[in-house]
Design a protein around this motif. Structure first.
Motif, PDB file in Angstrom:
ATOM      1  N   GLN A  13       0.838  -1.191   0.000  1.00 26.72           N
ATOM      2  CA  GLN A  13       0.000   0.000   0.000  1.00 26.72           C
ATOM      3  C   GLN A  13       0.877   1.245   0.000  1.00 26.72           C
ATOM      4  N   ALA A  14       0.302   2.319  -0.451  1.00 23.93           N
ATOM      5  CA  ALA A  14       1.004   3.598  -0.435  1.00 23.93           C
ATOM      6  C   ALA A  14       1.480   3.915   0.981  1.00 23.93           C
ATOM      7  N   SER A  85       8.162   5.288   1.951  1.00 25.11           N
ATOM      8  CA  SER A  85       7.059   6.176   1.538  1.00 25.11           C
ATOM      9  C   SER A  85       6.658   5.931   0.090  1.00 25.11           C
ATOM     10  N   LYS A  87       4.815   5.341  -3.342  1.00 30.21           N
ATOM     11  CA  LYS A  87       3.666   5.994  -3.956  1.00 30.21           C
ATOM     12  C   LYS A  87       3.172   5.140  -5.128  1.00 30.21           C
ATOM     13  N   PRO A  88       1.915   5.294  -5.503  1.00 31.40           N
ATOM     14  CA  PRO A  88       1.425   4.523  -6.661  1.00 31.40           C
ATOM     15  C   PRO A  88       2.263   4.750  -7.915  1.00 31.40           C
ATOM     16  N   GLU A  89       2.820   5.944  -8.070  1.00 31.81           N
ATOM     17  CA  GLU A  89       3.622   6.218  -9.258  1.00 31.81           C
ATOM     18  C   GLU A  89       4.978   5.519  -9.236  1.00 31.81           C
ATOM     19  N   THR A  91       5.059   2.354  -9.014  1.00 31.55           N
ATOM     20  CA  THR A  91       4.742   1.043  -9.580  1.00 31.55           C
ATOM     21  C   THR A  91       5.476   0.842 -10.895  1.00 31.55           C
ATOM     22  N   THR A 121       4.437  -3.103  -7.045  1.00 35.10           N
ATOM     23  CA  THR A 121       3.124  -2.521  -7.259  1.00 35.10           C
ATOM     24  C   THR A 121       2.681  -1.828  -5.978  1.00 35.10           C
ATOM     25  N   VAL A 122       2.350  -0.554  -6.099  1.00 32.92           N
ATOM     26  CA  VAL A 122       1.939   0.239  -4.943  1.00 32.92           C
ATOM     27  C   VAL A 122       0.483   0.648  -5.151  1.00 32.92           C
ATOM     28  N   SER A 123      -0.368   0.211  -4.262  1.00 36.17           N
ATOM     29  CA  SER A 123      -1.788   0.534  -4.367  1.00 36.17           C
ATOM     30  C   SER A 123      -2.103   1.782  -3.552  1.00 36.17           C
ATOM     31  N   SER A 124      -3.089   2.510  -4.018  1.00 35.01           N
ATOM     32  CA  SER A 124      -3.458   3.763  -3.336  1.00 35.01           C
ATOM     33  C   SER A 124      -4.475   3.527  -2.237  1.00 35.01           C
TER      34      SER A 124
END
Length: 124
Positions: A13-14, A85, A87-89, A91, A121-124
């Motif tokens: 997760q983010a 920290s 972030k989704p970006e 990913t 993969t970072v989910s928001s």
């Protein structure tokens, strides 16, 4: 035969942290610059962090400064990318690479050896 084997990717997760590892064989990381690159779907491969052969100089792309740290364990012949920290970006598929010149170039074309990549993969 040179091999770079990445590990440590996953789905988080983010705000979470991950540590990527790149275990090298067939070369000594102390004689190469080592870099982490990433490639998101539909985007070009970009440099994330680089450490010169001496270990005394590092480079980070602006978007990860203050969040990511590249370091190496010479005894284990392994390079790491610690990511905080997230972030989704962030990913992307993350690749480890070795540059024989040792200068620590941020350009992917300057690197001689590449790993197979590990998905982050970072989910928001």
């Amino acid at each position: 035969q040179v091999q770079l084997v990445e590990s440590g990717g996953g789905l988080v997760q983010a705000g979470a942290s991950l540590r990527l590892s790149c275990a090298a064989s067939g070369l000594k990381i102390t004689t190469y610059a080592m870099g982490w690159f990433r490639q998101a779907p539909g985007k070009e491969r970009e440099s994330v962090a680089v450490i010169a052969w001496s270990g005394g100089r590092t480079y980070y792309t602006d978007s990860v400064k203050g969040r990511f740290t590249i370091f190496r364990d010479n005894a284990k012949n392994t390079v790491y990318l610690h990511m905080n920290s997230l972030k989704p970006e962030d990913t992307a598929v993350y690749y480890c690479a070795a540059e024989s010149l040792g200068s620590g170039s941020p350009r992917a074309r300057d690197y001689d050896y590449w790993g197979q990549g590990t998905q982050v993969t970072v989910s928001s």
